[in-house]
Design a protein around this motif. Structure first.
Motif, PDB file in Angstrom:
ATOM      1  N   UNK A 135       0.849  -1.834  -0.083  1.00 36.84           N
ATOM      2  CA  UNK A 135       0.193  -1.123   1.021  1.00 36.84           C
ATOM      3  C   UNK A 135      -0.272  -2.139   2.065  1.00 36.84           C
ATOM      4  N   UNK A 136       0.101  -1.869   3.320  1.00 37.20           N
ATOM      5  CA  UNK A 136      -0.230  -2.811   4.379  1.00 37.20           C
ATOM      6  C   UNK A 136      -1.332  -2.244   5.276  1.00 37.20           C
ATOM      7  N   UNK A 137      -2.267  -3.115   5.635  1.00 42.08           N
ATOM      8  CA  UNK A 137      -3.296  -2.811   6.623  1.00 42.08           C
ATOM      9  C   UNK A 137      -3.069  -3.744   7.803  1.00 42.08           C
TER      10      UNK A 137
ATOM     11  N   UNK B 206     -12.006   0.006  -6.307  1.00 42.90           N
ATOM     12  CA  UNK B 206     -12.373  -0.637  -5.038  1.00 42.90           C
ATOM     13  C   UNK B 206     -12.402  -2.148  -5.262  1.00 42.90           C
ATOM     14  N   UNK B 207     -11.655  -2.856  -4.451  1.00 45.62           N
ATOM     15  CA  UNK B 207     -11.546  -4.305  -4.605  1.00 45.62           C
ATOM     16  C   UNK B 207     -11.766  -4.957  -3.246  1.00 45.62           C
TER      17      UNK B 207
ATOM     18  N   UNK C   1     -11.591  -8.094   3.547  1.00 46.84           N
ATOM     19  CA  UNK C   1     -10.896  -6.814   3.634  1.00 46.84           C
ATOM     20  C   UNK C   1     -11.051  -6.060   2.315  1.00 46.84           C
ATOM     21  N   UNK C   2     -11.423  -4.770   2.376  1.00 48.26           N
ATOM     22  CA  UNK C   2     -11.460  -3.962   1.153  1.00 48.26           C
ATOM     23  C   UNK C   2     -10.054  -3.455   0.840  1.00 48.26           C
ATOM     24  N   UNK C   3      -9.816  -3.198  -0.427  1.00 45.86           N
ATOM     25  CA  UNK C   3      -8.534  -2.655  -0.871  1.00 45.86           C
ATOM     26  C   UNK C   3      -8.816  -1.589  -1.918  1.00 45.86           C
ATOM     27  N   UNK C   4      -8.125  -0.473  -1.828  1.00 42.04           N
ATOM     28  CA  UNK C   4      -8.290   0.609  -2.816  1.00 42.04           C
ATOM     29  C   UNK C   4      -6.957   0.790  -3.538  1.00 42.04           C
TER      30      UNK C   4
ATOM     31  N   UNK D 252      -1.197  -7.216   3.121  1.00 38.32           N
ATOM     32  CA  UNK D 252      -0.491  -6.384   2.150  1.00 38.32           C
ATOM     33  C   UNK D 252      -1.093  -6.591   0.774  1.00 38.32           C
ATOM     34  N   UNK D 253      -1.425  -5.473   0.099  1.00 42.46           N
ATOM     35  CA  UNK D 253      -2.005  -5.585  -1.249  1.00 42.46           C
ATOM     36  C   UNK D 253      -0.900  -5.676  -2.298  1.00 42.46           C
TER      37      UNK D 253
END
Length: 95
Positions: A60-62, A28-29, A88-91, A55-56
């Protein structure tokens, strides 16, 4: 830092990693981003809606859409700027 100008509106995004809100063990970032919007044009404008594509590192795009930003719909006269910070969280996907 990322910067774009469209129709005399300059948007600058400065991302920053927040290790205190992240956990590598849990994949989790959390990232904060500071947004600066500047009216470079000759007419007054108002930010009514937003549409962000985030985009991470893995591609992966949110998408984030909604009215205004941080509960506001700022009006910017020529030369004025508006700044805000959000996050924004990123997994990360398991390998």
């Amino acid at each position: 830092m990322y910067r774009a100008v469209t129709h005399d509106i300059q948007v600058t995004v400065t991302p920053s990693y927040l290790p205190d809100r992240s956990s590598a063990e849990d994949a989790r970032f959390f990232w904060a981003y500071k947004i600066e919007i500047v009216n470079l044009g000759a007419v007054t404008v108002q930010l009514k809606t937003r549409h962000w594509r985030i985009t991470d590192a893995l591609g992966k795009m949110q998408e984030v859409r909604g009215p205004g930003v941080v509960g506001e719909q700022p009006v910017l006269k020529p030369g004025e700027r508006f700044e805000y910070t959000s996050g924004v969280p990123s997994r990360r996907q398991p390998a």
